[in-house]
Write a protein that holds these residues in place. Structure first.
Motif, mmCIF file in Angstrom:
data_model
loop_
_atom_site.group_PDB
_atom_site.id
_atom_site.type_symbol
_atom_site.label_atom_id
_atom_site.label_comp_id
_atom_site.label_asym_id
_atom_site.label_seq_id
_atom_site.Cartn_x
_atom_site.Cartn_y
_atom_site.Cartn_z
ATOM 1 N N HIS A 102 0.813 -1.218 0.000
ATOM 2 C CA HIS A 102 0.000 0.000 0.000
ATOM 3 C C HIS A 102 0.852 1.277 0.000
ATOM 4 O O HIS A 102 0.315 2.380 -0.031
ATOM 5 C CB HIS A 102 -0.922 0.003 1.227
ATOM 6 N N LEU A 103 2.177 1.126 0.026
ATOM 7 C CA LEU A 103 3.064 2.299 0.016
ATOM 8 C C LEU A 103 3.780 2.404 -1.328
ATOM 9 O O LEU A 103 4.078 1.392 -1.965
ATOM 10 C CB LEU A 103 4.117 2.179 1.127
ATOM 11 N N THR A 104 4.075 3.631 -1.749
ATOM 12 C CA THR A 104 4.877 3.802 -2.972
ATOM 13 C C THR A 104 6.295 3.309 -2.693
ATOM 14 O O THR A 104 6.676 3.082 -1.542
ATOM 15 C CB THR A 104 4.953 5.288 -3.382
ATOM 16 N N ILE A 105 7.081 3.191 -3.757
ATOM 17 C CA ILE A 105 8.474 2.758 -3.607
ATOM 18 C C ILE A 105 9.234 3.733 -2.700
ATOM 19 O O ILE A 105 9.967 3.327 -1.800
ATOM 20 C CB ILE A 105 9.150 2.655 -5.001
ATOM 21 N N LEU A 106 9.035 5.012 -2.933
ATOM 22 C CA LEU A 106 9.718 6.024 -2.117
ATOM 23 C C LEU A 106 9.299 5.906 -0.644
ATOM 24 O O LEU A 106 10.147 5.983 0.255
ATOM 25 C CB LEU A 106 9.414 7.425 -2.651
#
Length: 251
Positions: A102-106
């Motif tokens: 649920h989190l972006t790569i960054l």
């Protein structure tokens, strides 16, 4: 300290390490070895030989039954020590990338530095973007894990570990879950890390990597270190019969 001395500095010292499970299963049976600063130690051996248990014991993801692990001069197997403090200095890369979907790569990359190292958001992001650039994935910073290939996810997992500025990186069969054509791109990142002087302990089935990049190769079987030496000693002049049989099957 001169460069020569720091090269010989023992980072992790393992003595008489044993891990027993119920039913008298000895996953590790008296392992002793030293891992020195800047070394790339590659651990090979048949399935069930205790390679992953050994690796996971180094940061106490597996708690040994007996024996000691000394990391940077501290006995981390002592219950008095806060293992989480030392885990921050030991990056771990697993077979399965363990990215938060649920989190972006960054966001995946900056979560631990912000939380554990108390880095500011801007500093953490700057470092993350710099590392993404090194693995040619800076354009994927705002993507989600589901939008990446297996090889890209594993490269992200490696640079995510690097965001914590670890003193050693532990790799548990980092290419075994990948499609064959993606293996090379991950091994290339690991080769670059080795060239940069990063201390690495790598459990792998990739014999070409072990031969080319390893400064030392450990062959394990039945929870023991059967033979260890330079890649040339292990692959070209194996002494132990069990190692000779293993290499005949895998090379």
């Amino acid at each position: 300290m001169s460069a020569d001395n720091s090269k010989n500095e023992v980072l992790i010292s393992v003595r008489d390490l044993a891990k027993h499970y119920k039913g008298d299963i000895h996953a590790l049976d008296g392992i002793s070895t030293d891992i020195r600063k800047g070394e790339v130690v590659v651990v090979i051996g048949p399935s069930g030989s205790g390679k992953s248990t050994f690796l996971r014991s180094l940061n106490l993801l597996e708690h040994p039954t007996s024996g000691t692990i000394t990391f940077e001069g501290i006995d981390i197997t002592s219950p008095d020590n806060d293992i989480n403090k030392y885990r921050q200095k030991m990056g771990m890369v697993f077979q399965h990338f363990n990215l938060f979907p649920h989190l972006t790569i960054l966001e995946n990359m900056t979560l631990a530095p912000k939380k554990l190292l108390k880095m500011s958001k801007s500093d953490a992001e700057e470092k993350a973007l710099e590392l993404l650039k090194k693995v040619a994935l800076e354009d994927r910073a705002q993507a989600y894990p589901s939008q990446l290939s297996g090889g890209q996810k594993q490269r992200i997992a490696i640079v995510r570990a690097l965001c914590m500025s670890p003193d050693v990186l532990l790799f548990d069969e980092p290419t075994s879950a990948l499609d064959p054509e993606m293996v090379g791109e991950v091994l290339d990142v690991m080769k670059d890390l080795a060239k940069s002087g990063m201390t690495m302990v790598v459990v792998t089935h990739e014999m070409g990597f072990a031969r080319e990049v390893g400064s030392r190769v450990i062959f394990m079987d039945a929870g023991q270190i059967i033979e260890e030496g330079t890649p040339e000693e292990i692959f070209d002049h194996p002494k132990n019969e069990r190692l000779q049989t293993f290499l005949a099957k895998v090379l």
